[in-house]
Design a protein around this motif. Sequence first.
Motif, PDB file in Angstrom:
ATOM      1  N   PRO A  35     -16.408  21.442   4.302  1.00 24.61           N
ATOM      2  CA  PRO A  35     -17.255  22.482   4.905  1.00 24.61           C
ATOM      3  C   PRO A  35     -18.504  21.946   5.594  1.00 24.61           C
ATOM      4  O   PRO A  35     -19.176  22.682   6.309  1.00 24.61           O
ATOM      5  CB  PRO A  35     -17.622  23.378   3.720  1.00 24.61           C
ATOM      6  CG  PRO A  35     -17.362  22.588   2.504  1.00 24.61           C
ATOM      7  CD  PRO A  35     -16.328  21.556   2.849  1.00 24.61           C
ATOM      8  N   LEU A  86     -14.281  27.396   9.793  1.00 29.78           N
ATOM      9  CA  LEU A  86     -14.577  28.769   9.369  1.00 29.78           C
ATOM     10  C   LEU A  86     -14.154  29.802  10.413  1.00 29.78           C
ATOM     11  O   LEU A  86     -13.566  30.827  10.078  1.00 29.78           O
ATOM     12  CB  LEU A  86     -16.061  28.936   9.054  1.00 29.78           C
ATOM     13  CG  LEU A  86     -16.490  28.595   7.631  1.00 29.78           C
ATOM     14  CD1 LEU A  86     -18.004  28.718   7.482  1.00 29.78           C
ATOM     15  CD2 LEU A  86     -15.781  29.458   6.615  1.00 29.78           C
ATOM     16  N   LYS A 156     -15.574  33.254   3.312  1.00 27.12           N
ATOM     17  CA  LYS A 156     -16.284  32.397   2.348  1.00 27.12           C
ATOM     18  C   LYS A 156     -15.962  32.798   0.914  1.00 27.12           C
ATOM     19  O   LYS A 156     -15.807  31.941   0.038  1.00 27.12           O
ATOM     20  CB  LYS A 156     -17.797  32.458   2.596  1.00 27.12           C
ATOM     21  CG  LYS A 156     -18.233  31.697   3.822  1.00 27.12           C
ATOM     22  CD  LYS A 156     -19.745  31.729   3.957  1.00 27.12           C
ATOM     23  CE  LYS A 156     -20.212  30.821   5.081  1.00 27.12           C
ATOM     24  NZ  LYS A 156     -21.674  30.794   5.200  1.00 27.12           N
ATOM     25  N   ASN A 157     -15.838  34.084   0.681  1.00 26.72           N
ATOM     26  CA  ASN A 157     -15.509  34.581  -0.655  1.00 26.72           C
ATOM     27  C   ASN A 157     -14.103  34.130  -1.073  1.00 26.72           C
ATOM     28  O   ASN A 157     -13.888  33.734  -2.217  1.00 26.72           O
ATOM     29  CB  ASN A 157     -15.618  36.113  -0.670  1.00 26.72           C
ATOM     30  CG  ASN A 157     -15.909  36.642  -2.041  1.00 26.72           C
ATOM     31  OD1 ASN A 157     -16.460  35.958  -2.885  1.00 26.72           O
ATOM     32  ND2 ASN A 157     -15.529  37.883  -2.272  1.00 26.72           N
ATOM     33  N   LYS A 160     -14.216  30.462  -2.042  1.00 26.87           N
ATOM     34  CA  LYS A 160     -14.773  30.312  -3.397  1.00 26.87           C
ATOM     35  C   LYS A 160     -13.740  30.716  -4.446  1.00 26.87           C
ATOM     36  O   LYS A 160     -13.615  30.072  -5.492  1.00 26.87           O
ATOM     37  CB  LYS A 160     -16.035  31.162  -3.555  1.00 26.87           C
ATOM     38  CG  LYS A 160     -17.237  30.590  -2.848  1.00 26.87           C
ATOM     39  CD  LYS A 160     -18.453  31.491  -3.035  1.00 26.87           C
ATOM     40  CE  LYS A 160     -19.601  30.985  -2.183  1.00 26.87           C
ATOM     41  NZ  LYS A 160     -20.748  31.902  -2.176  1.00 26.87           N
TER      42      LYS A 160
END
Length: 197
Positions: A35, A86, A156-157, A160
């Motif tokens: 990232p 992303l 992003k969630n 994770k």
Amino acid sequence: CFLGKRRLEQGIEQAHKSNPNLTFKINWHPFQLDPTTPEAGVDRRTHLIAKLGGAARLDQIHAHLGRLGKQAGIDFEFDGTIGNTLKAHRLIAYSLQQGGAATQEKVVEALFKTFHEHGKNLGDVEVLGDAAAVGGLDKAKVIEFLKTDDGLAEVKNEIKNAQRQNIHGVPNFIINKKYQLSGAQEPETFVEVFSQL
């Protein structure tokens, strides 16, 4: 990832030969190997030499991957630019929302070819717009979307969430929420797992 996708497709094709009634639904989930890679991108070779421990090691990996790619119908391009993914992951989610699974599959295929066969930067909105157009989406609308932060929090969630599931690399396959395969498995491995469902 691209090799893993090809081998999954081959596994599905083989499984259909023995059981034509099998149905498959592929869900794409985001993951970033690095990232910290800038959106503008960096020279892929230089980046990977630093990451993988030297030019000799990288050349060995590329030679092996090149041979495997040829067997799977992929003509890997190892030079080019590597950028932050992303926006590419946001595009994959957007393509599903805009056109459904068939459109998403075309966009994913175009993204893999864009990066792995043409060495282009998947952090560049123009490059992403071109890939989206190959998948049947409106390039201008895609670029407009990618210039916003729409969908960023969700991507992003999900990343994770993958890390919480101890996923540390790609490709990674979760089959029927029961079996997890890591790496570019042989098609026969997929067939074996499918036979256990």
